[in-house]
Design an enzyme around this catalytic site. Structure first.
Site, PDB file in Angstrom:
ATOM      1  N   LEU A  93       0.824  -1.217   0.000  1.00  0.00           N
ATOM      2  CA  LEU A  93       0.000   0.000   0.000  1.00  0.00           C
ATOM      3  C   LEU A  93       0.856   1.265   0.000  1.00  0.00           C
ATOM      4  O   LEU A  93       0.379   2.334  -0.364  1.00  0.00           O
ATOM      5  CB  LEU A  93      -0.954  -0.006   1.201  1.00  0.00           C
ATOM      6  CG  LEU A  93      -2.010  -1.125   1.177  1.00  0.00           C
ATOM      7  CD1 LEU A  93      -2.849  -1.092   2.445  1.00  0.00           C
ATOM      8  CD2 LEU A  93      -2.895  -1.011  -0.061  1.00  0.00           C
ATOM      9  N   GLU A 135       5.188  -7.735   6.160  1.00  0.00           N
ATOM     10  CA  GLU A 135       4.793  -6.796   7.217  1.00  0.00           C
ATOM     11  C   GLU A 135       5.899  -6.648   8.260  1.00  0.00           C
ATOM     12  O   GLU A 135       6.149  -5.557   8.762  1.00  0.00           O
ATOM     13  CB  GLU A 135       3.477  -7.229   7.877  1.00  0.00           C
ATOM     14  CG  GLU A 135       2.281  -7.307   6.927  1.00  0.00           C
ATOM     15  CD  GLU A 135       2.111  -6.077   6.046  1.00  0.00           C
ATOM     16  OE1 GLU A 135       2.455  -4.969   6.484  1.00  0.00           O
ATOM     17  OE2 GLU A 135       1.655  -6.229   4.894  1.00  0.00           O
TER      18      GLU A 135
HETATM   19 ZN   LIG Z   1       4.031  -3.132   2.499  1.00  0.00          ZN
END
Ligand SMILES: [Zn+2]
Length: 176
Positions: A93, A135
């Site tokens: 993102l 992550e």
């Molecule tokens: Zn990422």
């Protein structure tokens, strides 16, 4: 709960090493809620606190986002084991419009705290293994662009610079 703004590369806050959560209180639970809500809204299958400008070792994953499958919440995660290899086309993102094939471990085991401060472990393969490593990278300021070739890096930097102009964003460009 609130949808928050996701920082976009080359925002230098994405490069900070996040701090461990010392005490899991309502502010941490609110952060987990906001991470989930923002992840579903974007949508993405994972989101880490540094992407919201919060320098804490916290991330969420839901492989079935945005419909919602199983929401996984991680506070102070650490790897217990990392094995094998898998190549996956990943997006992020913080890099809108970019997707790149990245090779990571194919099977990982992660230990973390849940929103009540209870320790749990989770084993993941394929997309779950990829997502947990992706992550986790964010917590150490490591990004998708660090896993690709020199030429791809140049291409991504160019794309992101173009995007910044389009968005009228004013960000501090990352050196090097
Ligand atoms: Zn990422």
């Amino acid at each position: 709960m609130a949808i928050r703004k996701v920082l976009v590369y080359p925002d230098k806050r994405l490069r900070e090493k996040a701090q461990p959560v010392e005490r899991i209180d309502d502010s941490v639970r609110r952060l987990l809620d906001d991470l989930a809500e923002t992840m579903y809204a974007e949508p993405g299958v994972g989101l880490a606190a540094p992407q919201l400008g919060v320098s804490l070792r916290v991330f969420v994953i839901d492989l079935k986002s945005p419909e919602g499958g199983e929401l996984l919440e991680f506070v102070n995660p650490r790897f217990l084991s990392r094995e094998g290899e898998i190549t996956w086309k990943e997006g992020c993102l913080s890099f809108p419009g970019i997707s790149e094939e990245i090779t990571r471990h194919g099977r990982v085991s992660v230990e973390a705290l849940d929103r009540n401060g209870k320790t749990f472990t989770i084993d993941g393969e394929e997309l779950l293994a990829v997502a947990m490593q992706h992550e986790y990278d964010h917590l150490d300021g490591r990004l998708l662009i660090d896993h690709v070739s020199f030429l791809k890096k140049r291409m991504i930097r160019r794309e992101m610079a173009k995007l910044a102009v389009e968005r009228g964003a004013t960000t501090d460009a990352e050196a090097g």
